[in-house]
Design a protein around this motif. Structure first.
Motif, PDB file in Angstrom:
ATOM      1  N   MET A 183     -11.476  90.178  12.010  1.00 35.15           N
ATOM      2  CA  MET A 183     -12.147  91.243  12.773  1.00 35.15           C
ATOM      3  C   MET A 183     -12.739  90.719  14.077  1.00 35.15           C
ATOM      4  O   MET A 183     -12.698  91.374  15.104  1.00 35.15           O
ATOM      5  N   ALA A 184     -13.301  89.504  14.041  1.00 35.48           N
ATOM      6  CA  ALA A 184     -13.923  88.952  15.246  1.00 35.48           C
ATOM      7  C   ALA A 184     -12.927  88.837  16.395  1.00 35.48           C
ATOM      8  O   ALA A 184     -13.293  88.982  17.569  1.00 35.48           O
ATOM      9  N   SER A 185     -11.642  88.608  16.064  1.00 37.89           N
ATOM     10  CA  SER A 185     -10.632  88.457  17.113  1.00 37.89           C
ATOM     11  C   SER A 185     -10.435  89.736  17.913  1.00 37.89           C
ATOM     12  O   SER A 185      -9.990  89.696  19.061  1.00 37.89           O
ATOM     13  N   LEU A 186     -10.768  90.881  17.308  1.00 35.24           N
ATOM     14  CA  LEU A 186     -10.659  92.150  18.019  1.00 35.24           C
ATOM     15  C   LEU A 186     -11.548  92.174  19.252  1.00 35.24           C
ATOM     16  O   LEU A 186     -11.257  92.853  20.236  1.00 35.24           O
ATOM     17  N   PHE A 187     -12.651  91.455  19.201  1.00 39.69           N
ATOM     18  CA  PHE A 187     -13.628  91.474  20.282  1.00 39.69           C
ATOM     19  C   PHE A 187     -13.547  90.226  21.165  1.00 39.69           C
ATOM     20  O   PHE A 187     -14.349  90.060  22.078  1.00 39.69           O
ATOM     21  N   SER A 188     -12.583  89.365  20.905  1.00 38.33           N
ATOM     22  CA  SER A 188     -12.449  88.141  21.692  1.00 38.33           C
ATOM     23  C   SER A 188     -11.835  88.439  23.059  1.00 38.33           C
ATOM     24  O   SER A 188     -10.865  89.204  23.171  1.00 38.33           O
ATOM     25  N   LEU A 189     -12.387  87.802  24.079  1.00 36.84           N
ATOM     26  CA  LEU A 189     -11.856  87.919  25.438  1.00 36.84           C
ATOM     27  C   LEU A 189     -11.302  86.579  25.921  1.00 36.84           C
ATOM     28  O   LEU A 189     -11.130  86.375  27.120  1.00 36.84           O
ATOM     29  N   ALA A 190     -11.029  85.704  24.993  1.00 40.73           N
ATOM     30  CA  ALA A 190     -10.522  84.372  25.340  1.00 40.73           C
ATOM     31  C   ALA A 190      -9.235  84.479  26.151  1.00 40.73           C
ATOM     32  O   ALA A 190      -8.345  85.268  25.832  1.00 40.73           O
ATOM     33  N   GLY A 191      -9.169  83.684  27.228  1.00 42.84           N
ATOM     34  CA  GLY A 191      -7.984  83.659  28.073  1.00 42.84           C
ATOM     35  C   GLY A 191      -7.915  84.782  29.081  1.00 42.84           C
ATOM     36  O   GLY A 191      -6.940  84.885  29.841  1.00 42.84           O
ATOM     37  N   GLN A 192      -8.925  85.639  29.147  1.00 46.29           N
ATOM     38  CA  GLN A 192      -8.908  86.763  30.079  1.00 46.29           C
ATOM     39  C   GLN A 192      -9.869  86.520  31.239  1.00 46.29           C
ATOM     40  O   GLN A 192     -10.810  85.735  31.139  1.00 46.29           O
ATOM     41  N   THR A 193      -9.613  87.219  32.340  1.00 50.49           N
ATOM     42  CA  THR A 193     -10.457  87.130  33.525  1.00 50.49           C
ATOM     43  C   THR A 193     -11.052  88.489  33.828  1.00 50.49           C
ATOM     44  O   THR A 193     -10.345  89.504  33.802  1.00 50.49           O
ATOM     45  N   ALA A 194     -12.340  88.504  34.110  1.00 47.83           N
ATOM     46  CA  ALA A 194     -13.043  89.745  34.416  1.00 47.83           C
ATOM     47  C   ALA A 194     -13.677  89.658  35.799  1.00 47.83           C
ATOM     48  O   ALA A 194     -14.202  88.612  36.188  1.00 47.83           O
ATOM     49  N   LEU A 195     -13.633  90.758  36.542  1.00 47.58           N
ATOM     50  CA  LEU A 195     -14.379  90.898  37.787  1.00 47.58           C
ATOM     51  C   LEU A 195     -15.509  91.880  37.536  1.00 47.58           C
ATOM     52  O   LEU A 195     -15.273  93.016  37.108  1.00 47.58           O
ATOM     53  N   VAL A 196     -16.734  91.434  37.777  1.00 48.67           N
ATOM     54  CA  VAL A 196     -17.920  92.280  37.588  1.00 48.67           C
ATOM     55  C   VAL A 196     -18.653  92.395  38.916  1.00 48.67           C
ATOM     56  O   VAL A 196     -19.114  91.389  39.468  1.00 48.67           O
ATOM     57  N   THR A 197     -18.767  93.599  39.447  1.00 46.11           N
ATOM     58  CA  THR A 197     -19.565  93.798  40.664  1.00 46.11           C
ATOM     59  C   THR A 197     -21.012  94.049  40.264  1.00 46.11           C
ATOM     60  O   THR A 197     -21.313  94.435  39.136  1.00 46.11           O
ATOM     61  N   GLY A 198     -21.919  93.828  41.211  1.00 43.43           N
ATOM     62  CA  GLY A 198     -23.338  93.999  40.908  1.00 43.43           C
ATOM     63  C   GLY A 198     -23.828  92.994  39.888  1.00 43.43           C
ATOM     64  O   GLY A 198     -24.734  93.272  39.098  1.00 43.43           O
ATOM     65  N   ALA A 199     -23.225  91.799  39.913  1.00 46.21           N
ATOM     66  CA  ALA A 199     -23.491  90.809  38.861  1.00 46.21           C
ATOM     67  C   ALA A 199     -24.698  89.932  39.133  1.00 46.21           C
ATOM     68  O   ALA A 199     -24.977  89.012  38.357  1.00 46.21           O
ATOM     69  N   SER A 200     -25.435  90.187  40.190  1.00 44.49           N
ATOM     70  CA  SER A 200     -26.529  89.284  40.556  1.00 44.49           C
ATOM     71  C   SER A 200     -27.736  89.400  39.639  1.00 44.49           C
ATOM     72  O   SER A 200     -28.476  88.437  39.443  1.00 44.49           O
ATOM     73  N   ARG A 201     -27.956  90.576  39.049  1.00 45.42           N
ATOM     74  CA  ARG A 201     -29.154  90.778  38.224  1.00 45.42           C
ATOM     75  C   ARG A 201     -28.973  92.036  37.381  1.00 45.42           C
ATOM     76  O   ARG A 201     -27.972  92.725  37.478  1.00 45.42           O
ATOM     77  N   GLY A 202     -29.965  92.318  36.581  1.00 43.88           N
ATOM     78  CA  GLY A 202     -30.004  93.566  35.833  1.00 43.88           C
ATOM     79  C   GLY A 202     -28.803  93.793  34.938  1.00 43.88           C
ATOM     80  O   GLY A 202     -28.347  92.890  34.228  1.00 43.88           O
ATOM     81  N   LEU A 203     -28.284  95.017  34.955  1.00 43.62           N
ATOM     82  CA  LEU A 203     -27.192  95.395  34.069  1.00 43.62           C
ATOM     83  C   LEU A 203     -25.937  94.579  34.334  1.00 43.62           C
ATOM     84  O   LEU A 203     -25.239  94.156  33.404  1.00 43.62           O
ATOM     85  N   GLY A 204     -25.627  94.355  35.612  1.00 44.10           N
ATOM     86  CA  GLY A 204     -24.427  93.603  35.963  1.00 44.10           C
ATOM     87  C   GLY A 204     -24.479  92.178  35.466  1.00 44.10           C
ATOM     88  O   GLY A 204     -23.478  91.646  34.963  1.00 44.10           O
TER      89      GLY A 204
END
Length: 252
Positions: free
Chosen positions: A1-22
């Protein structure tokens, strides 16, 4: 089940990442195994977020862009793609301006719409085109309680967040056939810079807290689970959904 939530090997772009929710979302995605490109308005803005991620053994890097500038947003997309395929896009960067509607400056209206809505569409369009080629991708937009209601003295913000909910559904309709899931998170009342004025208003703060069944404001870390869920294989059959993470605010 844990593998369902794994993001291993993936790349994410997150804007607004300096603080808070981002920042909280970026850290959560990294903890789930993703390499995270942390974007904010200045080259130094996301250094603290990257430091948190790398200190915990994760991978992260910094990019910068003024989300009110269309050319800068397009350049951000190109810079992110230069790192390799982007599997996950989180459109979290946002701004707010408060003024009575009859006095609301058009300059501020255009800025709020550009940052909150236009940048989300441009990044989704550019990165989404590459996701279509790969037949895989996750896009998470950050909506709001003001995707459902009107608010007071924030007409541009409200318009942008209603539009984000609609854009999420529109992109999901087109891109689900390409195995791309486009969803949104609608945070309730969270302790962030954007809500500082509400937190400081004793009367409004008390009224807001009284309506939340959980009897407290949200903390940025309360979004971690929802973000990882929508970024992972666990949500492969979830599309066009706006997920409220609000302590029960909408249910009251």
């Amino acid at each position: 089940m844990a593998s369902l939530f794994s993001l291993a090997g993936q790349t994410a772009l997150v804007t607004g990442a300096s603080r808070g929710l981002g920042q909280a979302i970026a850290v959560a995605l990294a903890e789930a195994g993703a390499k995270v490109i942390c974007a904010s308005s200045s080259s130094e803005g996301s250094r603290d977020t990257v430091a948190k991620i790398t200190a915990a053994g994760g991978q992260a890097l910094v990019l910068a862009a003024d989300l009110s500038d269309e050319a800068a947003v397009e350049q951000l997309a190109e810079q992110a793609l230069a790192q390799g395929p982007v599997d996950i896009l989180v459109n979290c960067g946002g701004t707010i301006f408060r003024a009575p509607a009859h006095q609301f400056p058009m300059k501020e209206w255009h800025k709020v719409i550009a940052v909150n809505l236009d940048s989300a569409f441009l990044l989704s369009q550019r990165l989404g085109a590459e996701m279509i080629k790969r037949k895989s991708g996750k896009i998470i937009n950050i909506a709001s309680m003001l995707s459902y209601s009107g608010g007071i003295t924030v007409p541009a913000y409200t318009a942008s967040k209603h539009a984000i909910a609609g854009l999420t559904k529109a992109l999901a309709n087109e891109w689900a056939q390409h195995n791309i899931q486009v969803n949104a998170i609608a945070p309730g009342y969270f302790r962030t810079d954007n809500t500082a004025a509400l937190q400081a208003d004793t009367e409004r703060n008390a009224a807001i807290t009284a309506r939340i069944p959980a009897a407290r404001w949200g903390e940025p870390e309360d979004l971690a689970g929802a973000a990882v869920f929508l970024a992972s294989g666990a949500s492969d059959y979830v599309n066009g959904h706006v997920l409220a993470v609000d302590g029960g605010w909408l249910a009251r």
